[in-house]
Write a protein that holds these residues in place. Sequence first.
Motif, PDB file in Angstrom:
ATOM      1  N   ILE B 164       0.694  -1.190   0.116  1.00 30.13           N
ATOM      2  CA  ILE B 164       0.260   0.302   0.046  1.00 30.13           C
ATOM      3  C   ILE B 164       1.027   1.200   0.094  1.00 30.13           C
ATOM      4  O   ILE B 164       1.908   1.336   1.005  1.00 30.13           O
ATOM      5  CB  ILE B 164      -1.144   0.082   1.035  1.00 30.13           C
ATOM      6  CG1 ILE B 164      -1.803  -1.361   1.313  1.00 30.13           C
ATOM      7  CG2 ILE B 164      -1.782   1.340   1.607  1.00 30.13           C
ATOM      8  CD1 ILE B 164      -2.338  -1.369   2.719  1.00 30.13           C
ATOM      9  N   ILE B 165       0.631   2.133  -0.837  1.00 31.10           N
ATOM     10  CA  ILE B 165       1.667   3.454  -1.015  1.00 31.10           C
ATOM     11  C   ILE B 165       0.692   4.627  -0.734  1.00 31.10           C
ATOM     12  O   ILE B 165      -0.677   4.726  -1.351  1.00 31.10           O
ATOM     13  CB  ILE B 165       2.033   3.491  -2.288  1.00 31.10           C
ATOM     14  CG1 ILE B 165       3.049   1.884  -2.849  1.00 31.10           C
ATOM     15  CG2 ILE B 165       3.024   4.725  -2.322  1.00 31.10           C
ATOM     16  CD1 ILE B 165       3.520   2.275  -4.060  1.00 31.10           C
ATOM     17  N   LEU B 166       0.999   5.382   0.185  1.00 28.68           N
ATOM     18  CA  LEU B 166       0.588   6.600   0.633  1.00 28.68           C
ATOM     19  C   LEU B 166       1.387   7.723   0.564  1.00 28.68           C
ATOM     20  O   LEU B 166       2.455   7.721   1.350  1.00 28.68           O
ATOM     21  CB  LEU B 166      -0.130   6.558   1.953  1.00 28.68           C
ATOM     22  CG  LEU B 166      -1.083   5.392   2.353  1.00 28.68           C
ATOM     23  CD1 LEU B 166      -1.641   5.318   3.682  1.00 28.68           C
ATOM     24  CD2 LEU B 166      -2.264   5.713   1.306  1.00 28.68           C
ATOM     25  N   LYS B 167       1.227   8.801  -0.376  1.00 21.24           N
ATOM     26  CA  LYS B 167       2.212   9.648  -0.434  1.00 21.24           C
ATOM     27  C   LYS B 167       1.638  10.896   0.218  1.00 21.24           C
ATOM     28  O   LYS B 167       0.736  11.566  -0.384  1.00 21.24           O
ATOM     29  CB  LYS B 167       2.538   9.742  -1.901  1.00 21.24           C
ATOM     30  CG  LYS B 167       3.096   8.524  -2.463  1.00 21.24           C
ATOM     31  CD  LYS B 167       3.371   8.411  -3.913  1.00 21.24           C
ATOM     32  CE  LYS B 167       2.092   8.456  -4.903  1.00 21.24           C
ATOM     33  NZ  LYS B 167       2.149   8.018  -6.232  1.00 21.24           N
ATOM     34  N   PHE B 168       2.624  11.703   0.883  1.00 18.64           N
ATOM     35  CA  PHE B 168       2.217  12.889   1.649  1.00 18.64           C
ATOM     36  C   PHE B 168       3.228  14.123   1.301  1.00 18.64           C
ATOM     37  O   PHE B 168       4.191  14.043   1.347  1.00 18.64           O
ATOM     38  CB  PHE B 168       2.335  12.906   3.180  1.00 18.64           C
ATOM     39  CG  PHE B 168       1.294  11.906   3.513  1.00 18.64           C
ATOM     40  CD1 PHE B 168      -0.003  12.168   3.984  1.00 18.64           C
ATOM     41  CD2 PHE B 168       1.467  10.562   3.786  1.00 18.64           C
ATOM     42  CE1 PHE B 168      -0.914  11.406   4.218  1.00 18.64           C
ATOM     43  CE2 PHE B 168       0.930   9.488   4.163  1.00 18.64           C
ATOM     44  CZ  PHE B 168      -0.412   9.968   4.409  1.00 18.64           C
ATOM     45  N   PHE B 169       2.613  15.085   0.488  1.00 20.72           N
ATOM     46  CA  PHE B 169       3.237  16.436   0.187  1.00 20.72           C
ATOM     47  C   PHE B 169       3.037  17.360   1.276  1.00 20.72           C
ATOM     48  O   PHE B 169       1.835  17.754   1.576  1.00 20.72           O
ATOM     49  CB  PHE B 169       2.855  17.117  -0.845  1.00 20.72           C
ATOM     50  CG  PHE B 169       3.583  18.236  -1.295  1.00 20.72           C
ATOM     51  CD1 PHE B 169       5.018  18.407  -1.775  1.00 20.72           C
ATOM     52  CD2 PHE B 169       2.904  19.454  -0.789  1.00 20.72           C
ATOM     53  CE1 PHE B 169       5.715  19.758  -1.681  1.00 20.72           C
ATOM     54  CE2 PHE B 169       3.546  20.751  -1.118  1.00 20.72           C
ATOM     55  CZ  PHE B 169       4.929  20.822  -1.727  1.00 20.72           C
ATOM     56  N   LEU B 170       4.104  17.579   2.390  1.00 23.15           N
ATOM     57  CA  LEU B 170       3.872  18.335   3.385  1.00 23.15           C
ATOM     58  C   LEU B 170       3.948  20.155   2.875  1.00 23.15           C
ATOM     59  O   LEU B 170       4.791  20.663   2.595  1.00 23.15           O
ATOM     60  CB  LEU B 170       4.717  18.276   4.375  1.00 23.15           C
ATOM     61  CG  LEU B 170       5.061  16.979   5.139  1.00 23.15           C
ATOM     62  CD1 LEU B 170       6.054  16.840   6.021  1.00 23.15           C
ATOM     63  CD2 LEU B 170       3.710  16.288   5.008  1.00 23.15           C
ATOM     64  N   HIS B 171       2.815  20.681   2.720  1.00 26.38           N
ATOM     65  CA  HIS B 171       2.641  22.114   2.134  1.00 26.38           C
ATOM     66  C   HIS B 171       3.010  23.120   3.159  1.00 26.38           C
ATOM     67  O   HIS B 171       1.940  23.324   3.851  1.00 26.38           O
ATOM     68  CB  HIS B 171       1.326  22.156   1.431  1.00 26.38           C
ATOM     69  CG  HIS B 171       1.135  23.257   0.345  1.00 26.38           C
ATOM     70  ND1 HIS B 171       2.089  23.955  -0.215  1.00 26.38           N
ATOM     71  CD2 HIS B 171      -0.006  23.931  -0.032  1.00 26.38           C
ATOM     72  CE1 HIS B 171       1.575  24.762  -0.918  1.00 26.38           C
ATOM     73  NE2 HIS B 171       0.394  24.938  -0.669  1.00 26.38           N
ATOM     74  N   ILE B 172       4.023  23.777   2.983  1.00 25.80           N
ATOM     75  CA  ILE B 172       4.190  25.214   3.587  1.00 25.80           C
ATOM     76  C   ILE B 172       4.214  26.296   2.894  1.00 25.80           C
ATOM     77  O   ILE B 172       4.572  26.268   1.659  1.00 25.80           O
ATOM     78  CB  ILE B 172       5.294  24.983   4.666  1.00 25.80           C
ATOM     79  CG1 ILE B 172       6.734  24.557   3.929  1.00 25.80           C
ATOM     80  CG2 ILE B 172       5.272  24.067   5.497  1.00 25.80           C
ATOM     81  CD1 ILE B 172       8.017  24.735   4.510  1.00 25.80           C
ATOM     82  N   SER B 173       4.157  27.460   3.508  1.00 25.78           N
ATOM     83  CA  SER B 173       4.244  28.825   2.769  1.00 25.78           C
ATOM     84  C   SER B 173       5.799  29.044   2.864  1.00 25.78           C
ATOM     85  O   SER B 173       6.354  28.662   3.768  1.00 25.78           O
ATOM     86  CB  SER B 173       3.493  29.754   2.903  1.00 25.78           C
ATOM     87  OG  SER B 173       3.672  29.945   4.573  1.00 25.78           O
ATOM     88  N   GLN B 174       6.271  29.826   1.915  1.00 30.45           N
ATOM     89  CA  GLN B 174       7.422  30.481   1.871  1.00 30.45           C
ATOM     90  C   GLN B 174       7.835  31.114   3.141  1.00 30.45           C
ATOM     91  O   GLN B 174       8.976  31.192   3.695  1.00 30.45           O
ATOM     92  CB  GLN B 174       7.766  31.373   0.510  1.00 30.45           C
ATOM     93  CG  GLN B 174       9.126  30.954   0.210  1.00 30.45           C
ATOM     94  CD  GLN B 174       9.239  31.780  -1.362  1.00 30.45           C
ATOM     95  OE1 GLN B 174       8.470  32.100  -2.027  1.00 30.45           O
ATOM     96  NE2 GLN B 174      10.616  31.959  -1.636  1.00 30.45           N
ATOM     97  N   LYS B 175       6.859  32.093   3.577  1.00 34.42           N
ATOM     98  CA  LYS B 175       6.830  32.719   4.859  1.00 34.42           C
ATOM     99  C   LYS B 175       7.088  31.853   5.979  1.00 34.42           C
ATOM    100  O   LYS B 175       8.122  32.052   6.902  1.00 34.42           O
ATOM    101  CB  LYS B 175       5.691  33.695   4.951  1.00 34.42           C
ATOM    102  CG  LYS B 175       5.647  34.733   5.846  1.00 34.42           C
ATOM    103  CD  LYS B 175       4.334  35.322   5.818  1.00 34.42           C
ATOM    104  CE  LYS B 175       4.054  35.927   7.357  1.00 34.42           C
ATOM    105  NZ  LYS B 175       2.618  36.299   7.472  1.00 34.42           N
ATOM    106  N   GLU B 176       6.419  30.889   6.036  1.00 34.56           N
ATOM    107  CA  GLU B 176       6.793  29.553   7.142  1.00 34.56           C
ATOM    108  C   GLU B 176       8.012  29.128   7.125  1.00 34.56           C
ATOM    109  O   GLU B 176       8.762  28.967   7.990  1.00 34.56           O
ATOM    110  CB  GLU B 176       5.579  28.563   7.030  1.00 34.56           C
ATOM    111  CG  GLU B 176       5.678  27.489   8.193  1.00 34.56           C
ATOM    112  CD  GLU B 176       5.399  27.969   9.502  1.00 34.56           C
ATOM    113  OE1 GLU B 176       5.165  29.286   9.814  1.00 34.56           O
ATOM    114  OE2 GLU B 176       5.997  27.210  10.451  1.00 34.56           O
TER     115      GLU B 176
END
Lengths: 268, 268
Positions: B164-176
Amino acid sequence: MKLKSPYLIKPHAAVKLSRLSTDETGGFETDTAAAAVLTKHREQLANLQEVFYASQKKALLIVLQGMDTAGKDGTIRHIFSGINPQGCDVAPFKVPTPIEARHDFLWRVHAQVPPRGMIQIFNRSHYEDVLAPRVHKLISPKTVRRRLEDINEFEAMLVDNDVIILKFFLHISQKEQTARLQSRIDDPDKHWKLAEGDFKEREFWPQYEEAYNDLIPATSKKHAPWFIIPSDRKWYRNVAISQILVDAMKSLKLEYPPPTMDPTKIKL
Amino acid sequence: MKLKSPYLIKPHAAVKLSRLSTDETGGFETDTAAAAVLTKHREQLANLQEVFYASQKKALLIVLQGMDTAGKDGTIRHIFSGINPQGCDVAPFKVPTPIEARHDFLWRVHAQVPPRGMIQIFNRSHYEDVLAPRVHKLISPKTVRRRLEDINEFEAMLVDNDVIILKFFLHISQKEQTARLQSRIDDPDKHWKLAEGDFKEREFWPQYEEAYNDLIPATSKKHAPWFIIPSDRKWYRNVAISQILVDAMKSLKLEYPPPTMDPTKIKL
C-alpha cells in the motif's frame, strides 16, 4: 563508558543461571511504581537519542537474547516505542536463509551493524550460532570455542570503530515459561504465535542453560558487556534494562555537532 | 482500500500549490484539541500495527516529500514514536552515493521497499529524482516524463504485490519556511542542522513548486495516492496525516493469522 549495575557480568565470572534470581524486583513493590520510572526512562532515552543521532559520534548496538517467551519482543515494544523510529532499527535474526547459511555466521550480522548516530536492536543475534547448533550437537565443542573467539574479535573490532555494544540475557524461570505458553494457548489472539518448534526446544532447557553459562562469561567484555536481567516480571525487566540504557547514553556526554556554516552570516 | 480525505489528489487533477492553503486547521481551534486527537491516533496506530505485523498480508509504504523545513522529520517523530520499532522502519534518501548514482534511480529505492507486515517510511524518495535535477536542468523534460512513467509502473507493480503506497506532500508557505530557518538560526542547539545548500535551494522555490504541480497529479493513483497536507501548523499536519493512516489501516480489516498448530493438543 563506565557502567554500574548489579546485573553486569564481569569477564570470565562464573555464571550459573539456575542460581540467579529470575523474579527479583529491585526494590520496587508494585508494577505501578516501576511503570512511572519506565515512563521517565523513555522520555530520557528519547532526548538522549536526539543528541546521539545528531552527533554521529557513536553507534549503539543492543543485543537481546533469552529462552523462548523470555520477552525480547515485549522489551522492544515497551522500551523503544517512544524513540524516534528514524534513529532506531530492529534486526530480527531468524533461522538463516539458504543464502545466509552459505556464508560465515557473522556475514548477515555484520550487514546489520548500526552506523554512527543510530541505535540498532538485535532480536536474537550471532549468539544463536553457539546455542541451538551446540545443543543439538550440530557443531563440535571445538567449533563452539572458535566461534566464541570469532565473536570476541568481531565485537572488539566494532568497539574500536565507535560501536557501543550492550548485551542483555532476559532470564526467566522454566515455570514462568510454562505460564506464558499457557496464556498464549488460552488467548485466541495469540494462537498465531504458537510454533511446534518452541514446544520441542523446551525439552532442552538444561542444555541451553549450560550453553549460556559458558558463552556469557566468555564474551562479556568491558566494552561489550553482558547483563543478566531478572525477567519473570515484565515490568521489572523493562525498568532494569532501560536504566542501564539511560546510564550508558548519559555517560557518553554527547553534544550537538558544531555548525557547518556561520549562523550570524545568514540573511533570509 | 477506500480513502476519503479533503487532501486526496485525484489522478490528473489540476494542482497549483500556490492556490492551496498551507495554514488550514480543519476545524481545530487550538493545538491542545488537536494534540488529544493525535494521542488517540497514535494509540490506534499502535494497535492496528500489531495486527498488520502479525497478519503479513500487506506492506505499507509512506512517502514524505516537501520543501526544506516542511516537517518530514517532525512528522516521523510525532506520529510514529509510539509504534513498535520492530514493525516500522525509516529510509532516508540523501544525495546518491557514487555507487547509487551508477545505478538506475529506482535501484536504491527498490531495496528499501517494505516486506509484508512492515511499515516503511520514506523520508524523501524517488520523487527527488524528478525535482532537483529538473529544477537545475540536469535532465531534459523528456527524461522527466520518462521518469514519471517509470515511477508509475514501478509503484503499480508494488501495489500488485500487496504494497500500500500513501504519499504525502507537506505543504508550507515560503513565509513559514523563513520563520523556521530563522528559529534554527536563533537556537544554538539547532545550528548543526543549518546547511549552505538549503539556503541556496530556497531561491528556486517557484521552480520546485512547478515541478510538484506537475508530478503530483501525474503520479497520484487510486492505489498510490498523493495527499497535499496543509503544514504550516505542525500540530494540524500531524493530526491530518495520522487520520489518513488510521483510516487506511482500519479499512484493511486485517486479522491475526490462523494458528499453525492445534492449540487444544498442546500439553505443557
